[in-house]
Design a protein around this motif. Sequence first.
Motif, short mmCIF file in Angstrom:
data_model
loop_
_atom_site.label_atom_id
_atom_site.label_comp_id
_atom_site.label_asym_id
_atom_site.label_seq_id
_atom_site.Cartn_x
_atom_site.Cartn_y
_atom_site.Cartn_z
N SER A 343 -34.43 -38.31 12.44
CA SER A 343 -34.07 -39.62 11.90
C SER A 343 -33.42 -39.55 10.52
CB SER A 343 -35.33 -40.50 11.79
OG SER A 343 -36.30 -39.89 10.94
N THR A 349 -29.77 -36.91 15.51
CA THR A 349 -30.54 -38.11 15.83
C THR A 349 -31.34 -37.90 17.11
OG1 THR A 349 -28.84 -39.49 14.82
CG2 THR A 349 -30.38 -40.57 16.31
N THR A 353 -35.88 -42.11 18.19
CA THR A 353 -35.59 -42.93 17.01
C THR A 353 -34.28 -43.69 17.12
OG1 THR A 353 -34.49 -41.08 15.89
CG2 THR A 353 -36.86 -41.31 15.55
N ALA A 354 -33.52 -43.46 18.18
CA ALA A 354 -32.23 -44.13 18.34
C ALA A 354 -32.45 -45.62 18.62
CB ALA A 354 -31.44 -43.49 19.48
N GLY A 488 -27.07 -36.87 19.69
CA GLY A 488 -27.34 -38.29 19.57
C GLY A 488 -27.30 -38.98 20.91
#
Length: 502
Positions: A343, A349, A353-354, A488
């Motif tokens: 994060s 990423t 936490t996305a 991500g």
Amino acid sequence: MTDRLEIKAALAVTDQGEITGTAWPFGSPDRVGDVIEKGAFTGPATLPMLFSHDPAQVIGVWDEISETDTGLTVKGRLLVEDVERAREVRAMVRAGAVSGLSIGFVTKQARRHAKGRTISALDLHEISLVAVPAHPGARITSVKSVTSNGVPDMDNEDHQTPASAPDIDTKAFNAVLARLDKLEARTGRPAAPAVAQDTDQPERKAFITFLQSGQIDQKALTVANDAPAYVLAPEETAGEFIRNLVEFSPIRSIADVRTTGSHTILLPKRTGITNALWVGETAPRTASEPTFDQMEIAVKELATHVDISLRMLEDSANVEAEVRLALAEDFGQKEALAFVNGSTALEPTGFMTAPGIAETNNGHAANLSADALIALLYQMPATYRNRGTWVMNGTTLAAVRRLKDGHGNYLWQPSYQAGQPETILGRPVVEALDMPNIASGATPIIFGDFRAGYRIYDRVALDVLPDLLTQRTSGLARFHARRRVGAGVVRPDVFRKLKMAA
């Protein structure tokens, strides 16, 4: 010893899909130094046949599995009549693009030694067809086919040249074979079973000399463009490093992993679609346009150093492997944590936490609900549901294994049942150490199509810089290592979390 699925890696196929090979040769180590003893294998009489250890790609079944004096020999069949992917894999095997076998297992008993392990007991879970096996000797041994008149023809057998065949330039033919052998060695394909021969490659010799003395052979080694004085590890070394990371970072096995030459990746993203309307024959048409945006995945850097005694450096015959093994666990653990929970601005990423990932309430803050898992599964669009994977840690998985549906059937099914991989509600499950535990307000389970939704970009696999001076007063040599990777969520809509809440 923890129950962790491990991947290790000879192969043949017919038009009907019959395959024979050696899944594990006895008497020699694999590429990370592991040796499996005869008598170590236990498991069911039949096993699923996967492609590249992907539980979503079940392409056949192994009917005969037995230990011989030379190794673990197997015979099975590709489901070419029923599975399109099985027909594609058969074509790749017959073309030589896929020529190896690799085993997935849980170690039960093993002894550590300087260059790896000697495994004396394991549970065999699956056997995969792969392009590059973990063991150089694990390859397809025969490829059968059936001609148009129904007569079997052994594709891997030697055939006598017909009398009408044209003359062959033997010298040119041998030159082509020699070039193919070199290409095969450079791409990491197991051309010969003797691992010790790897050190004869100029790149490997030069890399070992570089680690021991700091001297760079410009002809054999490549200096990193973005980090002067750092040397890129030879191709096979970098490949082995990635395979070690998969053990500690299981997300790599289910995500979309790519390489990049840039520090940033910009991905076009559609945020709206056209708006077509039903109209009459002469009614006016309404114009509409899709809308687009873009998302960015930045490549991050992971770095550390490891100290090795000067005596080990002088006495070790394979110092490059020692350095790789010392670094792999630390890099793998940090990468695994980032892929799940990353994060900060300095790390990739994580998918937990996305933003934008929907949640399904469990209905209770402390006890997992079988009905909630079923609801979560069917709240996903069918296209992604049928390609989805469950991800959770071992503590949560243990709780899920006790859940039953309304008919008393367990939601979890082991990998040896019905020729399928380990599943929950029919979909595969991956254990990730860094997932949250079951607790009020936590989201301990996520389900989704990771191939479509989570992207990993590798920029630099492994850079190594030896420092033979600063620690010398302590009898040590320091090796600095760095790796660059970005990751991500590119499709939040293909994921869904289970939240422990009423």
